[in-house]
Design an enzyme around this catalytic site. Structure first.
Site, PDB file in Angstrom:
ATOM      1  CD  GLN A  17     -23.310   6.549  -2.891  1.00 20.75           C
ATOM      2  OE1 GLN A  17     -23.155   7.689  -2.403  1.00 20.75           O
ATOM      3  NE2 GLN A  17     -24.265   6.760  -3.901  1.00 20.75           N
ATOM      4  CG  HIS A 111     -22.626  10.581   1.705  1.00 16.10           C
ATOM      5  ND1 HIS A 111     -21.827  11.416   0.898  1.00 16.10           N
ATOM      6  CD2 HIS A 111     -23.595  10.121   1.171  1.00 16.10           C
ATOM      7  CE1 HIS A 111     -22.767  11.567  -0.182  1.00 16.10           C
ATOM      8  NE2 HIS A 111     -23.844  10.672   0.002  1.00 16.10           N
ATOM      9  CG  ASN A 155     -24.344  13.586   1.653  1.00 17.10           C
ATOM     10  OD1 ASN A 155     -23.979  14.679   0.954  1.00 17.10           O
ATOM     11  ND2 ASN A 155     -25.220  13.006   1.191  1.00 17.10           N
ATOM     12  CD  GLU A 156     -27.996  15.090  -1.148  1.00 14.24           C
ATOM     13  OE1 GLU A 156     -28.626  14.193  -1.075  1.00 14.24           O
ATOM     14  OE2 GLU A 156     -27.761  15.352  -2.287  1.00 14.24           O
TER      15      GLU A 156
HETATM   16  C1  BGC Z   1     -26.479  11.941  -2.713  1.00 17.05           C
HETATM   17  C2  BGC Z   1     -25.486  10.643  -3.416  1.00 17.05           C
HETATM   18  C3  BGC Z   1     -26.219  10.326  -4.495  1.00 17.05           C
HETATM   19  C4  BGC Z   1     -26.468  11.150  -5.420  1.00 17.05           C
HETATM   20  C5  BGC Z   1     -27.002  10.701  -6.907  1.00 17.05           C
HETATM   21  C6  BGC Z   1     -27.038  12.630  -3.798  1.00 17.05           C
HETATM   22  O1  BGC Z   1     -28.283  12.737  -3.318  1.00 17.05           O
HETATM   23  O2  BGC Z   1     -25.599  12.524  -1.659  1.00 17.05           O
HETATM   24  O3  BGC Z   1     -25.234   9.734  -2.366  1.00 17.05           O
HETATM   25  O4  BGC Z   1     -25.478   8.860  -4.953  1.00 17.05           O
HETATM   26  O5  BGC Z   1     -26.974  12.063  -4.986  1.00 17.05           O
HETATM   27  O6  BGC Z   1     -28.232  10.250  -6.656  1.00 17.05           O
END
Ligand code: BGC
Length: 461
Positions: A17, A111, A155-156
């Site tokens: 990003q 990520h 991540n997530e």
């Molecule tokens: C993610 C980010 C994303 C952010 C805002 C999260 O779900 O980890 O990569 O940019 O939220 O939407």
């Protein structure tokens, strides 16, 4: 309000990003397809790959003491089995720059983006992927592990399951619309085109329309008609594989760098049951959180990521309340959600918690300031009640590439003019820094008395 010495206050980014030029990744390939779901490609992003020292300095100058960023697998292993030492050296520099500024680096290994070759081999629905991820983790930890105290593996980890649920919901809405057009009556969510319940920038309408033609193109690019990227709708088997990848990475980290504190991060909504919605809310929370608990056993912390609440009734997730203030992402401005989620998570997860993401996309920085203040007062209340919250990372350090939504969302504490790549800190950056009491843990890793102005002199020289 003041947090204890050692409490981590920082900001988060993800490599794809912000870095720019991530040419070996699956996202880059998709962004450049004729039938892309992306509103624009990531391109040079905000050139953080070259400007990380300036960005870290801005953080330090504002008083932040932690920086969560990700290492890009596609840079480290651009071709299967070929590892790039120069890229490891790059991330070593980023880590050392953080330390020189008194900033604790918190590294995420994955990520969302994966190397393009991984997708050609079946991606995140393939039984081979946990092994590939473990091998990449070993390489990174062998080279950088001794420099780190905190690692987030994935991540997530629940994002694919959330995308699957929202895609299903969207299909239902479409069917209802079609039935309504045929005179059969509309579904209750018909007028609600913005679904603010998935925690990343998705462009669902464009996604569905493009599907067929894109399949053909994917076959040409990836050699598979169905690309299983990390954020593609996940099957239950794929969900298991993500946990297997986490467990495999954990075993590697324990072996190679046993001093490192590790965890994964989850996207967690403050799911609020409305009358009649109790069962649905329970099921949603199980899907989003509790069914992962066995896989988290043995972790040191859990990364909590929260942006808003959702409300659930007998029919499932409800539209945002009439008249609610919405963020640019179309979900409700609701900073209290973070405290609610932390309290809920702490009922079942007994390790430390780090807020690895919390933030708001808005053009009005005064709303960001209020959001941060309200969210942090919730965090403080949790700590006063004995919940072990160890840090808060705002999403995001800079305005950046919000996935399929491109550069249209402004989450950042720092604005970036992408024509010149000039940085302009927003007042919220300094407000966040004001919550920070101390520089990071005094563990001998940092140079005592080394201040950002010293580092600036070093850079200027
Ligand atoms: C993610 C980010 C994303 C952010 C805002 C999260 O779900 O980890 O990569 O940019 O939220 O939407």
């Amino acid at each position: 309000m003041a947090f204890e010495k050692g409490f981590l206050i920082g900001a988060a980014t993800a490599a794809h990003q912000v870095e720019g030029g991530n040419i070996h990744s699956d996202y880059w390939a998709q962004e450049h397809m004729n039938h892309t779901d992306f509103s624009e490609p990531s391109g040079d992003a905000v050139d953080h790959y070259n400007r990380y020292a300036e960005d870290i300095r801005l953080m330090a100058d504002a008083g932040l003491n932690a920086y969560r960023f990700s290492i890009e697998w596609a840079r480290i292993e651009p071709q299967e089995g070929c590892f790039d030492e120069a890229q490891i050296a790059h991330y070593r520099d980023v880590i050392r720059t953080c330390k020189a500024y008194g900033i604790e680096p918190i590294v995420t290994l994955l990520h969302f983006t994966s190397p393009r070759w991984l997708i050609s081999r079946g991606g995140w629905e393939s039984d081979e992927t946990p092994g590939y991820f473990a091998r990449y983790t070993r390489y990174v930890m062998e080279h950088l592990g001794s420099e780190l105290h905190y690692v987030c593996t994935i991540n997530e980890a629940n994002m694919g399951i959330q995308v699957a649920a929202i895609a299903k919901r969207y299909m239902r809405q479409m069917m209802a619309k079609m039935q309504a057009a045929g005179g059969n009556g509309a579904g209750k969510n018909d007028d609600h085109s913005g679904d603010g319940t998935v925690q990343m920038g998705l462009n669902l309408e464009k996604m569905m329309a493009n599907q067929k033609a894109a399949e053909k193109e994917r076959m040409e690019i990836f050699g598979v008609a169905k690309t299983e990227c990390f954020t593609s709708p996940r099957t239950p088997h794929g969900d298991e594989l993500v946990m297997e990848a986490h467990r495999a990475a954990r075993a590697v980290i324990r072996e190679v760098a046993p001093h490192v504190r590790l965890g994964l991060t989850l996207s967690l909504h403050d799911i609020q049951a409305q009358p009649g919605g109790e069962e649905n809310a329970k099921r949603e929370w199980a899907e989003e959180f509790t069914h992962y608990l066995p896989a988290l056993e043995g972790d040191d912390f859990l990364g909590v990521q929260n942006y808003t609440r959702t409300r659930t009734d007998a029919d499932g997730t409800m539209p945002t309340p009439e008249g609610a203030e919405l963020t640019q992402m179309d979900y409700e401005y609701y900073p209290q959600a973070l405290e609610h989620v932390i309290r809920r998570v702490a009922q079942d997860f007994k390790g430390d918690l780090i807020v690895t993401e919390n933030g708001i996309a808005t053009a009005d920085d005064t709303r960001r300031v209020s959001f941060i203040q309200e969210a942090l007062s919730g965090v403080e209340a949790c700590i006063l009640d004995g919940i072990p919250v160890k840090g808060y990372m705002y999403w995001s350090l800079m305005d950046n590439f919000e996935w399929q939504k491109g550069y249209s969302m402004t989450f950042g504490l720092i604005a970036v003019d992408r024509a010149t790549q000039q940085r302009s800190p927003k007042p919220s950056l300094h407000v966040l820094g004001g919550f920070c009491n101390t520089s990071p843990r005094e563990n001998g890793q940092h140079t005592p008395g080394y201040h950002s102005s010293d580092m600036q002199a070093h850079i200027d020289a």
